[in-house]
Design a protein around this motif. Structure first.
Motif, PDB file in Angstrom:
ATOM      1  N   GLU A  97       1.013  -1.134  -0.145  1.00 13.40           N
ATOM      2  CA  GLU A  97      -0.085   0.110  -0.100  1.00 13.40           C
ATOM      3  C   GLU A  97       0.928   1.361   0.112  1.00 13.40           C
ATOM      4  O   GLU A  97       0.212   2.509   0.169  1.00 13.40           O
ATOM      5  CB  GLU A  97      -0.929   0.088   1.241  1.00 13.40           C
ATOM      6  N   HIS A  98       2.301   1.085  -0.184  1.00 11.89           N
ATOM      7  CA  HIS A  98       3.202   2.213  -0.316  1.00 11.89           C
ATOM      8  C   HIS A  98       3.577   2.876   0.853  1.00 11.89           C
ATOM      9  O   HIS A  98       3.812   3.967   1.021  1.00 11.89           O
ATOM     10  CB  HIS A  98       2.677   3.201  -1.400  1.00 11.89           C
ATOM     11  N   GLU A  99       3.279   2.359   2.141  1.00 11.39           N
ATOM     12  CA  GLU A  99       3.910   2.739   3.495  1.00 11.39           C
ATOM     13  C   GLU A  99       5.204   2.132   3.538  1.00 11.39           C
ATOM     14  O   GLU A  99       5.624   1.185   3.082  1.00 11.39           O
ATOM     15  CB  GLU A  99       3.186   2.395   4.654  1.00 11.39           C
ATOM     16  N   ILE A 100       5.983   3.100   4.481  1.00 12.99           N
ATOM     17  CA  ILE A 100       7.419   2.548   4.817  1.00 12.99           C
ATOM     18  C   ILE A 100       7.527   2.589   6.571  1.00 12.99           C
ATOM     19  O   ILE A 100       6.722   3.452   6.844  1.00 12.99           O
ATOM     20  CB  ILE A 100       8.637   3.581   4.230  1.00 12.99           C
ATOM     21  N   VAL A 101       8.236   1.741   6.960  1.00  9.81           N
ATOM     22  CA  VAL A 101       8.352   1.779   8.248  1.00  9.81           C
ATOM     23  C   VAL A 101      10.059   1.557   8.557  1.00  9.81           C
ATOM     24  O   VAL A 101      10.506   0.474   8.123  1.00  9.81           O
ATOM     25  CB  VAL A 101       7.751   0.836   9.129  1.00  9.81           C
ATOM     26  N   GLN A 102      10.594   2.488   9.016  1.00 13.93           N
ATOM     27  CA  GLN A 102      12.016   2.500   9.655  1.00 13.93           C
ATOM     28  C   GLN A 102      11.962   1.992  10.964  1.00 13.93           C
ATOM     29  O   GLN A 102      11.704   2.587  12.054  1.00 13.93           O
ATOM     30  CB  GLN A 102      12.678   3.932   9.298  1.00 13.93           C
ATOM     31  N   PHE A 103      12.336   0.628  11.276  1.00 15.66           N
ATOM     32  CA  PHE A 103      12.333   0.025  12.537  1.00 15.66           C
ATOM     33  C   PHE A 103      13.662   0.224  13.134  1.00 15.66           C
ATOM     34  O   PHE A 103      14.717  -0.337  12.799  1.00 15.66           O
ATOM     35  CB  PHE A 103      11.974  -1.424  12.368  1.00 15.66           C
ATOM     36  N   ASP A 104      13.723   0.497  14.550  1.00 15.86           N
ATOM     37  CA  ASP A 104      14.891   0.573  15.231  1.00 15.86           C
ATOM     38  C   ASP A 104      14.957  -0.672  16.147  1.00 15.86           C
ATOM     39  O   ASP A 104      13.982  -0.696  17.034  1.00 15.86           O
ATOM     40  CB  ASP A 104      14.926   1.901  16.025  1.00 15.86           C
ATOM     41  N   ALA A 155       4.527   6.544  -4.153  1.00 19.11           N
ATOM     42  CA  ALA A 155       3.126   6.957  -3.694  1.00 19.11           C
ATOM     43  C   ALA A 155       2.895   8.571  -3.752  1.00 19.11           C
ATOM     44  O   ALA A 155       2.062   8.897  -4.136  1.00 19.11           O
ATOM     45  CB  ALA A 155       2.795   6.599  -2.325  1.00 19.11           C
ATOM     46  N   GLN A 156       3.927   9.347  -3.205  1.00 19.59           N
ATOM     47  CA  GLN A 156       3.764  10.894  -3.297  1.00 19.59           C
ATOM     48  C   GLN A 156       3.634  11.212  -4.746  1.00 19.59           C
ATOM     49  O   GLN A 156       3.020  12.086  -5.128  1.00 19.59           O
ATOM     50  CB  GLN A 156       4.651  11.664  -2.280  1.00 19.59           C
ATOM     51  N   SER A 157       4.448  10.626  -5.705  1.00 20.91           N
ATOM     52  CA  SER A 157       4.484  11.232  -6.988  1.00 20.91           C
ATOM     53  C   SER A 157       3.124  10.724  -7.626  1.00 20.91           C
ATOM     54  O   SER A 157       2.713  11.402  -8.700  1.00 20.91           O
ATOM     55  CB  SER A 157       5.763  10.711  -7.675  1.00 20.91           C
ATOM     56  N   SER A 158       2.523   9.627  -7.226  1.00 20.06           N
ATOM     57  CA  SER A 158       1.250   9.251  -7.790  1.00 20.06           C
ATOM     58  C   SER A 158       0.141  10.088  -7.475  1.00 20.06           C
ATOM     59  O   SER A 158      -0.595  10.365  -8.143  1.00 20.06           O
ATOM     60  CB  SER A 158       1.362   7.739  -7.528  1.00 20.06           C
ATOM     61  N   LEU A 159       0.309  10.420  -6.377  1.00 21.98           N
ATOM     62  CA  LEU A 159      -0.794  11.347  -5.669  1.00 21.98           C
ATOM     63  C   LEU A 159      -0.715  12.795  -6.365  1.00 21.98           C
ATOM     64  O   LEU A 159      -1.733  13.510  -6.483  1.00 21.98           O
ATOM     65  CB  LEU A 159      -0.583  11.590  -4.187  1.00 21.98           C
ATOM     66  N   GLY A 160       0.349  13.078  -6.420  1.00 25.25           N
ATOM     67  CA  GLY A 160       0.373  14.728  -7.073  1.00 25.25           C
ATOM     68  C   GLY A 160       0.534  15.765  -5.839  1.00 25.25           C
ATOM     69  O   GLY A 160       0.841  15.202  -4.663  1.00 25.25           O
ATOM     70  N   ALA A 170      -6.134  12.996  -6.049  1.00 24.33           N
ATOM     71  CA  ALA A 170      -6.994  11.880  -5.464  1.00 24.33           C
ATOM     72  C   ALA A 170      -6.821  12.024  -3.793  1.00 24.33           C
ATOM     73  O   ALA A 170      -6.084  12.984  -3.414  1.00 24.33           O
ATOM     74  CB  ALA A 170      -6.338  10.749  -6.131  1.00 24.33           C
ATOM     75  N   ALA A 171      -7.590  11.047  -3.248  1.00 28.03           N
ATOM     76  CA  ALA A 171      -7.479  10.841  -1.939  1.00 28.03           C
ATOM     77  C   ALA A 171      -6.891   9.407  -1.655  1.00 28.03           C
ATOM     78  O   ALA A 171      -7.086   8.399  -2.583  1.00 28.03           O
ATOM     79  CB  ALA A 171      -8.692  11.201  -1.030  1.00 28.03           C
ATOM     80  N   SER A 172      -6.115   9.112  -0.594  1.00 28.21           N
ATOM     81  CA  SER A 172      -5.505   7.843  -0.476  1.00 28.21           C
ATOM     82  C   SER A 172      -5.344   7.445   1.429  1.00 28.21           C
ATOM     83  O   SER A 172      -5.128   8.449   1.870  1.00 28.21           O
ATOM     84  CB  SER A 172      -4.235   7.656  -1.184  1.00 28.21           C
ATOM     85  N   ASP A 173      -6.049   6.478   1.557  1.00 28.57           N
ATOM     86  CA  ASP A 173      -5.787   5.835   2.914  1.00 28.57           C
ATOM     87  C   ASP A 173      -4.535   5.646   3.420  1.00 28.57           C
ATOM     88  O   ASP A 173      -3.702   5.172   2.410  1.00 28.57           O
ATOM     89  CB  ASP A 173      -6.698   4.723   3.316  1.00 28.57           C
ATOM     90  N   LEU A 211       5.017  16.130   2.320  1.00 32.61           N
ATOM     91  CA  LEU A 211       5.053  14.786   1.856  1.00 32.61           C
ATOM     92  C   LEU A 211       5.592  14.690   0.414  1.00 32.61           C
ATOM     93  O   LEU A 211       6.073  13.553  -0.164  1.00 32.61           O
ATOM     94  CB  LEU A 211       3.631  14.290   1.905  1.00 32.61           C
ATOM     95  N   ASN A 212       5.330  15.740  -0.424  1.00 37.04           N
ATOM     96  CA  ASN A 212       6.062  15.681  -1.814  1.00 37.04           C
ATOM     97  C   ASN A 212       7.387  15.933  -1.963  1.00 37.04           C
ATOM     98  O   ASN A 212       8.032  15.542  -2.446  1.00 37.04           O
ATOM     99  CB  ASN A 212       5.357  16.851  -2.652  1.00 37.04           C
ATOM    100  N   ARG A 213       7.755  16.948  -0.994  1.00 35.47           N
ATOM    101  CA  ARG A 213       9.266  17.421  -1.099  1.00 35.47           C
ATOM    102  C   ARG A 213      10.206  16.381  -0.348  1.00 35.47           C
ATOM    103  O   ARG A 213      11.288  16.272  -0.741  1.00 35.47           O
ATOM    104  CB  ARG A 213       9.278  18.682  -0.316  1.00 35.47           C
TER     105      ARG A 213
END
Length: 156
Positions: free
Chosen positions: A40-47, A61-66, A94-97, A120-122
């Motif tokens: 679903e295009h999320e990332i987790v950086q796990f410590d 994901a951000q580039s697809s959203l605009g 668009a909107a995305s969960d 989120l875009n930058r």
């Protein structure tokens, strides 16, 4: 002379890791930070030392959203389960969960996104992080995708 060189090598100052909330990088630390992805295009950086994960969305994901115009973030203190909806992103297209890549307690959210949703875009994976979660089941990270496996989900 040897004593002086040894002393200077052992007294390194800690520094904040750029873009990540409240994480410290200690030069002699053995903490392992693992970056894993969801379909679903999320990332987790796990410590692995603190059992916390910083959640963000991928650059893809951000580039697809605009252009992002609004971000709904989870509530600090809330308990989330892997796969639960924890927020949303609205853009001009668009909107995305946003879904929780891991289970646990939301410790912190990126309040800057309330006034600067364009982060989120930058800088989606750095300054545009969404929240920090204390994992209740750290082994869930193992079920997530590597970067290569994630890229295969949309490049094929």
């Amino acid at each position: 002379m040897f004593r002086q060189a040894t002393r200077s090598r052992l007294s390194f100052p800690s520094r904040t890791v750029r873009g990540l909330p409240s994480l410290q990088a200690a030069p002699l630390s053995r903490t392992i930070v693992t970056k894993k992805y969801t379909v679903e295009h999320e990332i987790v950086q796990f410590d692995d030392e603190t059992h916390t994960g910083v959640v963000s969305i991928t650059d893809h994901a951000q580039s697809s959203l605009g252009d992002v115009v609004f971000v709904e973030l989870p509530t600090v203190g809330s308990q989330v389960t892997q796969g639960d909806q924890i927020g949303a992103v609205e853009s001009v297209k668009a909107a995305s969960d946003i879904y929780a890549p891991v289970s646990g307690e939301v410790l912190e959210v990126n309040e800057r996104l309330n006034t600067e949703p364009g982060l989120l875009n930058r800088s989606p994976e750095d300054e545009g992080w969404l929240c920090r979660i204390k994992l209740s089941t750290p082994s869930e990270v193992d079920s997530l995708l590597t970067l290569e496996a994630y890229k295969e989900t949309f490049e094929s």
